[in-house]
Design a protein around this motif. Structure first.
Motif, PDB file in Angstrom:
ATOM      1  N   MET A   1       0.452  -1.106   0.315  1.00 38.73           N
ATOM      2  CA  MET A   1       0.120  -0.281   0.270  1.00 38.73           C
ATOM      3  C   MET A   1       1.113   1.159  -0.081  1.00 38.73           C
ATOM      4  N   ASP A   2       0.758   2.191  -0.917  1.00 44.66           N
ATOM      5  CA  ASP A   2       1.338   3.286  -1.104  1.00 44.66           C
ATOM      6  C   ASP A   2       1.290   4.496  -0.089  1.00 44.66           C
ATOM      7  N   LEU A   3       1.985   4.746   0.575  1.00 39.23           N
ATOM      8  CA  LEU A   3       1.685   6.137   1.262  1.00 39.23           C
ATOM      9  C   LEU A   3       1.288   7.153   0.831  1.00 39.23           C
ATOM     10  N   TYR A   4       1.810   7.649  -0.314  1.00 43.13           N
ATOM     11  CA  TYR A   4       1.098   8.614  -1.022  1.00 43.13           C
ATOM     12  C   TYR A   4      -0.259   8.966  -1.191  1.00 43.13           C
ATOM     13  N   GLN A   5      -0.620   7.505  -1.941  1.00 44.66           N
ATOM     14  CA  GLN A   5      -2.169   6.473  -2.071  1.00 44.66           C
ATOM     15  C   GLN A   5      -3.042   7.136  -0.536  1.00 44.66           C
ATOM     16  N   LEU A   6      -2.778   6.758   0.623  1.00 48.33           N
ATOM     17  CA  LEU A   6      -3.230   7.248   1.353  1.00 48.33           C
ATOM     18  C   LEU A   6      -3.290   8.550   2.133  1.00 48.33           C
ATOM     19  N   ARG A   7      -1.676   9.426   1.606  1.00 46.66           N
ATOM     20  CA  ARG A   7      -2.487  10.961   1.884  1.00 46.66           C
ATOM     21  C   ARG A   7      -3.623  11.604   0.593  1.00 46.66           C
ATOM     22  N   CYS A   8      -3.733  10.885  -0.347  1.00 44.81           N
ATOM     23  CA  CYS A   8      -4.982  11.417  -1.959  1.00 44.81           C
ATOM     24  C   CYS A   8      -6.114  10.899  -0.567  1.00 44.81           C
ATOM     25  N   PHE A   9      -5.755   9.789  -0.659  1.00 45.76           N
ATOM     26  CA  PHE A   9      -7.539   9.011  -0.034  1.00 45.76           C
ATOM     27  C   PHE A   9      -7.894   9.774   1.456  1.00 45.76           C
ATOM     28  N   VAL A  10      -7.252  10.317   2.372  1.00 43.78           N
ATOM     29  CA  VAL A  10      -7.341  11.463   3.883  1.00 43.78           C
ATOM     30  C   VAL A  10      -7.621  12.436   2.871  1.00 43.78           C
ATOM     31  N   ALA A  11      -7.138  13.009   2.536  1.00 42.71           N
ATOM     32  CA  ALA A  11      -7.151  14.236   2.056  1.00 42.71           C
ATOM     33  C   ALA A  11      -8.982  14.346   1.136  1.00 42.71           C
ATOM     34  N   ALA A  12      -9.590  13.553   0.158  1.00 43.01           N
ATOM     35  CA  ALA A  12     -10.341  13.433  -0.429  1.00 43.01           C
ATOM     36  C   ALA A  12     -11.461  13.011   0.706  1.00 43.01           C
TER      37      ALA A  12
END
Length: 304
Positions: A1-12
């Motif tokens: 799981m990519d950390l940056y993808q998680l950052r995008c998810f949290v922002a959304a």
């Protein structure tokens, strides 16, 4: 799981609007949406309930949000601790800068800094704001000098430094080239070479707004991405360009730079420059560079 993808998810999840969330992380909406889709594919579930007018978190999205925030916080803590240990072994500072700051501010700042810290190696990375900010977030840069975006990631600290003033680049053969300065009225009918707004929103908007606030319609003849390309196009006589003053350090044969006089709304013709770094990170070398910057900022600003 990519950390940056998680950052995008949290922002959304926090914005419930992909466009605002993309601006918050200062990335293109297409790249932002792709990161969210990749995360959903990796987890094998839909994290958002989408309609044509709104989005909402799904049940799985609600469950993931709490864990994602904890994972991001833990990753930031680990990264800060690791970087602190690595930096204690090697005196190296990684600094990013937009092109005009790399041409104007950095030579002045690093000259002063190296007198105070001669043993520190400074690695410089020149790029656009939209590409520098993710590098600061990921820990690949310790500090960057950027145009501050409208939407700001809460994990970053911004410090306003100064405003760059605009100059007009034109070929030395231009009828106005012998002037000491020019006004918008003087160049109102001239073809313009402007930066691409997607990658350089501040510089693009500067050109358009100084014309509009003065009551003139800009005549855009060419759009280009890089400042070096813009100045090279100016040298051919294709048009003129409004650029930050420090860009005039790009010595291109046959190009002159004239101060731009803006009477209608002087504040419009200003480009902000800010320093940015990771919030809650400890870095003695970075702080030392910022102290040098603070002591000399008024001298640097006079040259911007």
């Amino acid at each position: 799981m990519d950390l940056y993808q998680l950052r995008c998810f949290v922002a959304a999840a926090e914005e419930l609007h992909f466009g605002r969330a993309a601006r918050k992380l200062d990335i293109l909406p297409s790249a932002f949406g792709r990161n969210v889709r990749l995360l959903e594919e990796y987890l094998g579930t839909k994290l958002f309930l989408r309609t044509t007018r709104s989005i909402a978190l799904s049940e799985d999205g609600e469950q993931l949000l709490h864990d994602a925030r904890k994972l991001i916080a833990l990753a930031d803590t680990i990264r800060a601790r690791f970087r602190e240990g690595v930096r204690s072994k090697a005196a190296k500072l990684r600094v990013g800068a937009i092109d005009s700051a790399a041409a104007g501010l950095l030579p002045l700042l690093l000259n002063d800094f190296r007198r105070e810290q001669p043993g520190v190696e400074v690695q410089l990375f020149e790029d656009k704001t939209i590409r520098l900010l993710p590098r600061v977030l990921s820990g690949r840069l310790d500090l960057a000098f950027v145009r501050p975006p409208r939407g700001r990631d809460p994990n970053l600290v911004y410090r306003h430094l100064l405003y760059e003033t605009p100059v007009v680049a034109m070929t030395s053969r231009h009828p106005l080239a012998r002037r000491k300065r020019v006004s918008i009225k003087d160049i109102a009918d001239q073809p313009l070479i402007v930066p691409d707004r997607r990658s350089r929103p501040h510089s693009h908007d500067l050109t358009i707004k100084v014309f509009e606030t003065s009551g003139y319609e800009p005549r855009v003849a060419q759009v280009a991405d890089e400042k070096q390309t813009i100045i090279n196009l100016v040298s051919t006589g294709l048009g003129i360009a409004i650029v930050p003053r420090w860009t005039s350090r790009l010595a291109i044969k046959g190009v002159v730079y004239l101060p731009l006089q803006i009477e209608a709304a002087p504040n419009v013709g200003r480009l902000p420059l800010a320093a940015v770094w990771m919030r809650n990170s400890r870095d003695a070398l970075r702080d030392s560079l910022l102290e040098t910057l603070t002591r000399n900022i008024h001298s640097y600003a006079k040259q911007a």
